[in-house]
Scaffold this active site. Structure first.
Site, mmCIF file in Angstrom:
data_model
loop_
_atom_site.group_PDB
_atom_site.id
_atom_site.type_symbol
_atom_site.label_atom_id
_atom_site.label_comp_id
_atom_site.label_asym_id
_atom_site.label_seq_id
_atom_site.Cartn_x
_atom_site.Cartn_y
_atom_site.Cartn_z
ATOM 1 N N LEU A 65 1.002 -1.392 -0.503
ATOM 2 C CA LEU A 65 0.121 0.283 0.070
ATOM 3 C C LEU A 65 1.277 1.168 0.171
ATOM 4 O O LEU A 65 2.081 1.374 0.116
ATOM 5 C CB LEU A 65 -0.705 -0.030 1.171
ATOM 6 C CG LEU A 65 -1.751 -1.233 0.923
ATOM 7 C CD1 LEU A 65 -2.939 -1.088 2.854
ATOM 8 C CD2 LEU A 65 -3.163 -0.847 -0.020
ATOM 9 N N LYS A 168 15.181 0.096 3.139
ATOM 10 C CA LYS A 168 14.329 0.787 2.180
ATOM 11 C C LYS A 168 14.303 2.741 2.092
ATOM 12 O O LYS A 168 14.017 3.150 1.344
ATOM 13 C CB LYS A 168 13.102 0.655 2.286
ATOM 14 C CG LYS A 168 11.993 0.713 1.113
ATOM 15 C CD LYS A 168 12.749 0.286 0.380
ATOM 16 C CE LYS A 168 12.042 0.758 -1.590
ATOM 17 N NZ LYS A 168 12.217 0.674 -2.640
ATOM 18 N N LYS A 237 8.067 10.892 -0.451
ATOM 19 C CA LYS A 237 6.866 10.100 1.088
ATOM 20 C C LYS A 237 8.604 9.118 1.599
ATOM 21 O O LYS A 237 8.535 9.168 2.802
ATOM 22 C CB LYS A 237 6.166 9.426 0.829
ATOM 23 C CG LYS A 237 5.745 7.694 1.908
ATOM 24 C CD LYS A 237 5.708 6.731 1.606
ATOM 25 C CE LYS A 237 5.809 6.081 -0.041
ATOM 26 N NZ LYS A 237 5.738 4.362 0.216
HETATM 27 P P1 NDP Z 1 -0.038 2.954 -6.820
HETATM 28 O O1 NDP Z 1 0.362 3.921 -6.346
HETATM 29 O O2 NDP Z 1 0.161 2.631 -8.258
HETATM 30 O O3 NDP Z 1 -0.891 1.809 -6.305
HETATM 31 C C1 NDP Z 1 -1.689 1.607 -4.585
HETATM 32 C C2 NDP Z 1 -1.640 1.329 -4.640
HETATM 33 O O4 NDP Z 1 -2.725 1.076 -2.654
HETATM 34 C C3 NDP Z 1 -3.187 0.747 -5.023
HETATM 35 O O5 NDP Z 1 -3.567 -0.922 -4.679
HETATM 36 C C4 NDP Z 1 -4.520 1.295 -4.536
HETATM 37 O O6 NDP Z 1 -5.550 1.324 -4.011
HETATM 38 C C5 NDP Z 1 -3.704 1.177 -2.810
HETATM 39 N N1 NDP Z 1 -4.745 2.257 -2.086
HETATM 40 C C6 NDP Z 1 -4.231 3.715 -2.368
HETATM 41 N N2 NDP Z 1 -4.712 4.659 -1.007
HETATM 42 C C7 NDP Z 1 -5.084 3.417 -0.136
HETATM 43 C C8 NDP Z 1 -6.182 3.698 0.910
HETATM 44 N N3 NDP Z 1 -6.703 4.366 1.557
HETATM 45 N N4 NDP Z 1 -6.609 2.507 1.234
HETATM 46 C C9 NDP Z 1 -6.556 0.971 0.967
HETATM 47 N N5 NDP Z 1 -5.739 0.814 -0.855
HETATM 48 C C10 NDP Z 1 -4.970 2.256 -0.561
HETATM 49 O O7 NDP Z 1 1.326 2.030 -5.734
HETATM 50 P P2 NDP Z 1 2.693 1.229 -6.126
HETATM 51 O O8 NDP Z 1 2.210 -0.223 -6.376
HETATM 52 O O9 NDP Z 1 4.200 2.280 -6.821
HETATM 53 O O10 NDP Z 1 3.722 1.451 -4.622
HETATM 54 C C11 NDP Z 1 3.214 0.290 -3.285
HETATM 55 C C12 NDP Z 1 3.587 0.786 -2.642
HETATM 56 O O11 NDP Z 1 5.767 0.220 -3.046
HETATM 57 C C13 NDP Z 1 4.202 2.476 -1.572
HETATM 58 O O12 NDP Z 1 4.685 1.967 -0.614
HETATM 59 C C14 NDP Z 1 6.265 2.427 -2.655
HETATM 60 O O13 NDP Z 1 6.732 3.136 -2.138
HETATM 61 C C15 NDP Z 1 6.330 1.062 -3.142
HETATM 62 N N6 NDP Z 1 7.423 0.687 -3.829
HETATM 63 C C16 NDP Z 1 6.629 1.102 -5.647
HETATM 64 C C17 NDP Z 1 8.010 0.745 -6.272
HETATM 65 C C18 NDP Z 1 7.143 0.436 -7.513
HETATM 66 O O14 NDP Z 1 8.436 1.049 -8.704
HETATM 67 N N7 NDP Z 1 6.565 1.686 -7.782
HETATM 68 C C19 NDP Z 1 9.194 -0.082 -6.064
HETATM 69 C C20 NDP Z 1 9.291 0.258 -4.895
HETATM 70 C C21 NDP Z 1 8.776 0.264 -3.847
HETATM 71 P P3 NDP Z 1 -6.295 1.601 -5.993
HETATM 72 O O15 NDP Z 1 -6.572 1.330 -6.856
HETATM 73 O O16 NDP Z 1 -7.874 1.942 -5.638
HETATM 74 O O17 NDP Z 1 -6.448 3.057 -6.287
#
Ligand code: NDP
Length: 293
Positions: A65, A168, A237
């Site tokens: 998340l 991280k 963040k």
């Molecule tokens: P995204 O913004 O693509 O997706 C976020 C996810 O969280 C979606 O499934 C979204 O749901 C959900 N979400 C958002 N707000 C809420 C809420 N209030 N309650 C419940 N679910 C929620 O993020 P990423 O997948 O890119 O990143 C996820 C995590 O992984 C983060 O902490 C990021 O820092 C980390 N990360 C990301 C990388 C990347 O390359 N993308 C690499 C390494 C770490 P919805 O579909 O409804 O919006």
């Protein structure tokens, strides 16, 4: 194993795909259409509408998340339905203090917690080659290792709960610093008339190289493809978590502060959907040059 997965975002979805190949998987997403689509594209996977349905009957739940805030909300719901002895593996890039609080709350119900943030981005998630940095007890991290093995090439146990998230955050603020420095440096050379591709070639055979110059710039900037794989807002963040982590450890951190403030301003300027490499595009625009081969 029976696994529940929450958060089918840019990196969560390919991680869940790898889990589905090895385990019995249930998925939950805030926007249910994404979970329904995932179910329809992955035979055997079940999409559920509530966190309670996700946690019940699962050996482990994996969260991916935006921040620890969303994880804390879900963990308190999971604590009502998961039985003692089960495990929450948090792959969010979260913050160490919140993770310790979440672990303490879950421990009251006998549920274990491991912080297990990932590095490598969606491309390495797709090929199951992420690096996973873990915080938790020896026994819990060993169990989490069996879960994350589906999408990890390297799993490192760094210490107690919170250690993975501290690691991280520091990794990502170094990434953030390298993006800014490489962008400014390369547009300078381009303005002077140097060929960006040759400049990157020299950097990568010299001491100024980094993952940014070796991989991100050649693959995404010089090619002009600019895929949108990681939101700048999430990197900002992470920079904030790194600064707080340094402050909590009693370390002077003027450089980390500077990088964090730059990203705070960039997030305000470029918005919530900007990609983490967009600062390089902004540097190009400001300099009136393009970094292409
Ligand atoms: P995204 O913004 O693509 O997706 C976020 C996810 O969280 C979606 O499934 C979204 O749901 C959900 N979400 C958002 N707000 C809420 C809420 N209030 N309650 C419940 N679910 C929620 O993020 P990423 O997948 O890119 O990143 C996820 C995590 O992984 C983060 O902490 C990021 O820092 C980390 N990360 C990301 C990388 C990347 O390359 N993308 C690499 C390494 C770490 P919805 O579909 O409804 O919006």
């Amino acid at each position: 194993m029976r696994i529940g997965f929450a958060g089918l975002g840019a990196i969560g979805a390919p991680m869940a795909e790898r889990l589905a190949e090895r385990h019995e998987l249930k998925v939950w997403n805030r926007s249910p259409d994404k979970a329904a689509k995932f179910e329809s594209e992955h035979p055997g996977v079940r999409a559920v509408a509530t966190i309670s349905e996700l946690g019940v009957d699962c050996d482990a739940v994996v969260t991916c998340l935006p921040t620890s805030r969303e994880v804390a909300a879900i963990a308190s719901e999971l604590a009502q339905v998961m039985s003692a002895g089960k495990l929450l593996v948090d792959c969010t890039s979260g913050d160490p203090g919140s993770s310790r609080e979440i672990a303490a709350t879950l421990a009251e119900s006998g549920i274990s917690f491991v912080d297990a943030p990932v590095s490598g981005g969606p491309p390495l998630a797709r090929t199951g080659q992420l690096t996973v940095m873990c915080g938790g007890s020896e026994a819990d991290v060993a169990r989490a290792g069996e879960v994350v093995a589906a999408f990890a090439a390297k799993v490192v146990h760094l210490g107690p709960v919170g250690s993975g998230h501290a690691m991280k955050a520091i990794n990502n603020i170094l990434l953030a610093a390298n993006i800014l420095a490489a962008g400014e440096g390369l547009v300078t050379l381009a303005r002077l008339g140097l060929d960006p591709r040759k400049a990157v070639e020299v950097l990568n055979a010299s001491s100024g190289r980094s993952f940014v110059t070796e991989s991100l710039i050649p693959d995404r900037v010089l090619t002009g493809t600019w895929p949108r794989l990681f939101r700048l807002a999430l990197l900002e963040k992470d920079a904030g978590i790194a600064v707080d982590t340094a402050a909590d450890a009693g370390i002077d951190h003027p450089v980390l502060d500077f990088v964090r403030e730059e990203y705070r301003a960039l997030r305000a300027e470029l918005g919530e959907e900007a990609d983490y490499l967009d600062p390089i595009r902004l540097a190009e625009q400001r300099a009136g040059v393009v970094l292409r081969g």
